[in-house]
Each structure stands twice: as C-alpha cells, then as structure tokens.
Design an enzyme around this catalytic site. Structure first.
Site, PDB file in Angstrom:
ATOM      1  N   GLN A 290     -16.256  19.952   2.710  1.00 29.06           N
ATOM      2  CA  GLN A 290     -16.419  21.221   2.006  1.00 29.06           C
ATOM      3  C   GLN A 290     -16.219  21.037   0.500  1.00 29.06           C
ATOM      4  OE1 GLN A 290     -17.498  24.005   3.149  1.00 29.06           O
ATOM      5  NE2 GLN A 290     -16.831  24.383   5.242  1.00 29.06           N
ATOM      6  N   TYR A 319     -19.078  20.340  16.169  1.00 27.58           N
ATOM      7  CA  TYR A 319     -19.539  20.116  14.790  1.00 27.58           C
ATOM      8  C   TYR A 319     -18.356  19.686  13.921  1.00 27.58           C
ATOM      9  CZ  TYR A 319     -23.083  23.208  16.820  1.00 27.58           C
ATOM     10  OH  TYR A 319     -24.000  23.790  17.660  1.00 27.58           O
ATOM     11  N   GLU A 340     -19.503  15.456  17.250  1.00 23.41           N
ATOM     12  CA  GLU A 340     -20.242  15.315  15.995  1.00 23.41           C
ATOM     13  C   GLU A 340     -21.451  14.414  16.230  1.00 23.41           C
ATOM     14  OE1 GLU A 340     -21.960  15.273  12.588  1.00 23.41           O
ATOM     15  OE2 GLU A 340     -20.206  16.573  12.833  1.00 23.41           O
ATOM     16  N   ASP A 388     -18.157  25.174  13.953  1.00 27.71           N
ATOM     17  CA  ASP A 388     -18.479  25.275  12.530  1.00 27.71           C
ATOM     18  C   ASP A 388     -19.882  24.703  12.359  1.00 27.71           C
ATOM     19  OD1 ASP A 388     -18.550  25.460   9.807  1.00 27.71           O
ATOM     20  OD2 ASP A 388     -16.912  24.050   9.418  1.00 27.71           O
ATOM     21  N   CYS A 415     -21.323  29.791   7.924  1.00 28.44           N
ATOM     22  CA  CYS A 415     -21.773  29.825   6.526  1.00 28.44           C
ATOM     23  C   CYS A 415     -23.014  30.696   6.378  1.00 28.44           C
ATOM     24  CB  CYS A 415     -22.052  28.410   6.031  1.00 28.44           C
ATOM     25  SG  CYS A 415     -23.342  27.553   6.948  1.00 28.44           S
TER      26      CYS A 415
END
Length: 458
Positions: A290, A319, A340, A388, A415
C-alpha cells in the site's frame, strides 16, 4: 444526425451553468435542458461560464472558463498541472469536503447497487496532513527540448508534462527522482521514444520505506543494455545513501503496462524493508504494498478491530500479497492461511513470516477463487475470511466457496465501492448480514476510497 439535433448544446459554444452534483470521480455535473455536462474543477452550488468541448448522445464534457460564484468548500489550487495530469483531481476541494464526498460514494452504491441503504457507513478516516504521503513513484522518462526529462502524462494522452514536485509523494522520493534524472543526463542515457519504440530509459520508479527510510530505485528500460552502469551505480549510491537496492526492469513491448517480466539486480539487495503495525516486511520490485503507510495502519487496525480475535480462530486471508494483513492477524489468531496468485509475493510473505518469527501462518500460491473452492470441497473450516481483492472485486466462484464454507465472519477490504456493493449484495443473498462499513482515505486529493466492511453469518 437526428441524435445530434436533440442535444441542446453545441461543441465550442459557451453557456452559463450551475453545478448541481459530483460524479463518483469528482467532476462537477451541470445540466442544460436535462442534458448532463461533466466539468473538471467544479463544485456543487457554483455558477460558471463553460465551453463545450465534447458531446455524446447522453452527456457531454465542458471546460470551466470563468467561475461566477465559489463554493465554501473550494480551496486554492496547488498547481494547475496536477489537475491536467490527473494526479490530484480533487485538489480544489477542501479536505473535510473530500472526506464527506468519499463517504457519500460508499453510501450511494450501498443504496443504488447493493440495495442495502440501512447499513451504517461511518465518517471517512482522514489524515492530519493530506499531502506528501505516497511511498512509491512511477515517473515516465521522455526527451523534451533535446533533454532527458521526467514528468507525468497529460490526461488521456501520452504527452509528458515536465514536473519536479508531485506534492502527493514523499518529498524525499521527489528529490530522488531528480537526482537519478540528472545522473542519467550526465551519462547520456537515451530516453525512451514511444513512437518508433527507440531509446532506452522508460520509467524511473522509486520506493521508500516510511519507517526504515530504505530506498529502492527501479530503472525500467526497453532493452537489457544500460550503459555505463559502472559509473551510474556509484553515482546513485553516493548521492542517495538511503538506497539499498537498484533494480533494472526490462520492458521491451509497446504497452501501457509500466513494468516488464525481467528484473536484473544491479546493486544491493533484491528488496527494501518497511514496517506496519510492528511487523517488518521485505518488499521486492514487483510486490504490491500500500502506498500510504500511515493510513494503511489505520485500515489494517480497523480489520483487526472488526475481527475481534481471541487466539482460537482459524483465519483465511485471500489476496494476501506479501502477508501484510496475514501477519497482523496471526498475532491474535490460532492459525492463518494466506492465498496469493503471484509466486514472488508468496516467497516474500514466507520470508516476512520468518523475519517476524511468526509460525502460525501458511501461504498458498494460486487464484483465490480456485484455492477457496478446493478448500471448501475438502470441508476446511474457517472462523473468519478476510478479502482484499483488486478493483474488479470477487469472482462469483469465490463467493460461492465462502457461502459453502460458512465462516462466522467475513471482512471485506475494498478499493472500489461499486464492485464492493455488487459483491455485498451477493453475500447478503448467500446468508451474510452486512453490519457496518468504515471508509478510509488512502489517496487524499483523488476520488479513490478504501473501506473495511464487516459481514456476519445470519
């Protein structure tokens, strides 16, 4: 031709309008005979003279020529170029108004898309200082006035506007970009020429640890050749002692994608380090991390608060990237499983678990929806699932796997409010109550908003 006759405005003509609303991207909306016009640098309540520069069947775009009245939420622009290149589309809006705007974006989609208007959406968590926050910069390099130049692309174009101060980036990153640029000029490195696909240096990328100060320089080139590295590398490390890694990324293709597949470690380590919520992380050149460290801690702390872990829970972090959320959860859970798809990120995650001496976490490489389906078919049980996902949201098969696995809680870090609302509607139908949503501002001066949503099995 008939459609054009029905449009009540004409291209290049001027009109006086009153701004009524904002789009989800923060553009002003005015209407002429019911026909919407989208206007940059405009706020609700403002009257302005505009010039039409594009029309379509359903809406058009206009440019503000003269503002006749000003909103109480208007602030002075830092620089018009930041609006031209699109890096700070809300810089004309006061920061409290930006936070309200972002909260309203989430509320709008919860009503319009999710059909769940009753879900509480809290006030957006903002920053004390909403400038200079980005820990990563990706700056295009081109030849302008016969010199290797850095700047940013004008919106909707590939024309670079020369810029030296980006305002939303860590000031030390802005400085590092100029240092590297000047070194490249000194040693006559050829800037990329997009038209004929010639030249070499395409982008300068700088990543910096907020807490550690460690810096990584990534030079994106068209070819593997980069001369004279024997002079470039010591020049960079002498001028920037924070640098711990210099990486060359090779991207030979004509593409809008910034980075290619090949990384060459030119100097130092293949990673730099930073910390979040007391954990240390190794971050490689292509790893997702991030970009706003102080707000990321608030985002992840909200995840931990919503999780209410007692030390007895099994948690799945889909994720998971390099393990930033997984390792924070692992300190309070019985066992954490991370998923992932990027193999290099999984290796980072495993290393990060070792660095932080956390042994109750397991990382799996694969697509989140495929691994979740496999685990649900194997009757694996989880008390909490944390997601996420990227902007496109969750795959329907992932939601099916969650509904089949029946965790007690789910926490959705998003997001993109629109895909969040779409997915929450499906999860609600699948037996999960949407309890509350906390927006967090990770990208001040832009329309983007992150949020944390708590869902509980009905």
């Amino acid at each position: 031709m008939k459609a054009n006759k029905e449009i009540p405005v004409k291209k290049n003509e001027k009109y006086t309008v009153k701004v009524e609303d904002l789009t989800h991207e923060g553009m002003g909306v005015a209407k002429i005979e019911g026909y919407p016009l989208f206007i940059e640098n405009a706020l609700p309540g403002e009257e302005m003279e505009v010039k039409i520069h594009k029309t379509g069947k359903s809406f058009g775009f206009a440019k503000a020529m003269k503002r006749l009245t000003s909103s109480q939420n208007r602030v002075e622009l830092q620089d018009e170029n930041y609006t031209r290149v699109g890096i700070t589309p809300l810089q004309h809006m006061s920061y409290p108004a930006q936070l309200d705007f972002k909260r309203q974006q989430v509320r709008n989609v919860m009503q319009r898309i999710a059909k769940l208007p009753e879900v509480p959406v809290f006030e957006t968590i903002g920053m004390a200082e909403p400038w200079g926050y980005r820990n990563k910069a990706q700056i295009p390099v081109r030849k302008i006035d016969d010199k290797l130049t850095t700047g940013f692309f004008r919106k909707n174009s590939h024309d670079v506007i020369p810029m030296e101060n980006f305002k939303i980036q860590d000031p030390k990153i802005d400085k590092a970009i100029l240092v590297v640029r000047d070194i490249m000029r000194e040693f006559n490195v050829k800037p990329y020429n997009e038209g004929p696909n010639t030249g070499n240096l395409r982008h300068i990328i700088v990543r910096r640890g907020y807490y550690t100060g460690e810096m990584m320089i990534i030079l994106v080139t068209r070819t593997p050749k980069l001369f004279p590295t024997s002079k470039i590398l010591p020049a960079i490390t002498e001028a920037l002692p924070e640098v711990v890694s210099i990486v060359q990324n090779v991207n030979p293709t004509r593409t809008n994608t910034i980075m290619g597949d090949e990384n060459i470690i030119l100097w130092g380590r293949d990673n730099y380090r930073d910390s979040l919520l007391g954990n240390t992380f190794e971050i490689s050149a292509r790893s997702f991390y991030q970009v706003n460290p102080t707000q990321t801690e608030k985002l992840y702390q909200t995840v931990l608060d919503y999780a209410e872990l007692t030390g007895e829970e099994t948690v799945i972090d889909a994720y998971c990237g390099i393990g930033t959320i997984s390792l924070s959860l692992a300190k309070a859970a019985k066992q954490v499983y991370g998923i992932e798809m990027i193999e290099a990120a999984v290796e980072n995650a495993k290393n990060n678990a070792e660095i932080n001496e956390i042994d109750n976490v397991t990382f799996e490489t694969g697509l989140a929806e495929e691994v979740m389906l496999q685990w649900s078919d194997e009757d694996m049980k989880a008390d909490l699932v944390v997601v996420d996902p990227p902007r496109k949201g969750l795959e329907p098969s992932f939601i099916e796997a969650v509904v089949k696995m029946q965790p007690t809680k789910m926490i959705y870090v998003s997001c993109n409010p629109a895909t969040l609302a779409r997915d929450l509607a499906l999860l609600n139908e699948g037996g999960y109550s949407v309890e509350k949503i906390q927006p967090v501002d990770l990208f001040p001066q832009t329309h983007h908003v992150e949020s944390v949503t708590l869902l509980v099995k009905k």
